[in-house]
Design a protein around this motif. Sequence first.
Motif, PDB file in Angstrom:
ATOM      1  N   GLU A   1       2.386  -9.057  -4.443  1.00 31.18           N
ATOM      2  CA  GLU A   1       0.916  -9.071  -4.518  1.00 31.18           C
ATOM      3  C   GLU A   1       0.393 -10.489  -4.715  1.00 31.18           C
TER       4      GLU A   1
ATOM      5  N   ASN B   1       0.808  -1.220   0.000  1.00 28.50           N
ATOM      6  CA  ASN B   1       0.000   0.000   0.000  1.00 28.50           C
ATOM      7  C   ASN B   1       0.840   1.269   0.000  1.00 28.50           C
ATOM      8  N   GLU B   2       2.027   1.222   0.575  1.00 28.32           N
ATOM      9  CA  GLU B   2       2.853   2.420   0.696  1.00 28.32           C
ATOM     10  C   GLU B   2       3.883   2.563  -0.414  1.00 28.32           C
ATOM     11  N   THR B   3       4.097   1.534  -1.180  1.00 29.42           N
ATOM     12  CA  THR B   3       5.133   1.552  -2.206  1.00 29.42           C
ATOM     13  C   THR B   3       4.581   2.082  -3.518  1.00 29.42           C
ATOM     14  N   LYS B   4       5.255   3.093  -4.030  1.00 28.58           N
ATOM     15  CA  LYS B   4       4.924   3.610  -5.355  1.00 28.58           C
ATOM     16  C   LYS B   4       5.861   2.943  -6.352  1.00 28.58           C
ATOM     17  N   VAL B   5       5.296   2.274  -7.333  1.00 23.40           N
ATOM     18  CA  VAL B   5       6.098   1.501  -8.275  1.00 23.40           C
ATOM     19  C   VAL B   5       5.944   2.058  -9.674  1.00 23.40           C
ATOM     20  N   GLN B   6       7.064   2.130 -10.379  1.00 24.02           N
ATOM     21  CA  GLN B   6       7.036   2.520 -11.779  1.00 24.02           C
ATOM     22  C   GLN B   6       6.374   1.403 -12.582  1.00 24.02           C
TER      23      GLN B   6
ATOM     24  N   ALA C   1       8.688  -3.105 -10.322  1.00 21.30           N
ATOM     25  CA  ALA C   1       7.323  -3.489 -10.688  1.00 21.30           C
ATOM     26  C   ALA C   1       7.165  -5.010 -10.608  1.00 21.30           C
TER      27      ALA C   1
ATOM     28  N   HIS D   1       6.953  -5.981  -6.974  1.00 17.89           N
ATOM     29  CA  HIS D   1       5.657  -5.559  -6.451  1.00 17.89           C
ATOM     30  C   HIS D   1       4.565  -6.547  -6.870  1.00 17.89           C
TER      31      HIS D   1
END
Length: 120
Positions: free
Chosen positions: A80, A62-67, A73, A76
């Motif tokens: 998931e 929820n906190e990780t911003k992925v390209q 990615a 990520h």
Amino acid sequence: MRTVDAKEAGQMFESSPPRLLPWTRPDGAPCYLSTDDPDSHLSVLADSVEGELLAAAETLLNETKVQPAGPGADLHKALEAVLRIAVSRGDRLPEPCDHGETRLCEGRTCCRACRQRIYL
């Protein structure tokens, strides 16, 4: 000290198959627990640690911003998928019955009275 794998550990005990614990030995080898008591101290501790690890994975996702592309990615997406599988398997665990006595049924732990499977 000799290490054994899950199959060999299962053959050493007459009770339920060994449970892979959510931690390892200092040398990195897996730890297993063999018990028919889901309320034993180590079972409860393992349940708690597993819950904390799942919560940490959810927080990280929820906190990780992925390209949209690249190794981040891929990691990520993999996390998931692993989290989704863990939750799905947990949802498939049967509700415990009230009979309280277990036995082996075709290599799996089940209730002696109703033959309900206790573990996956």
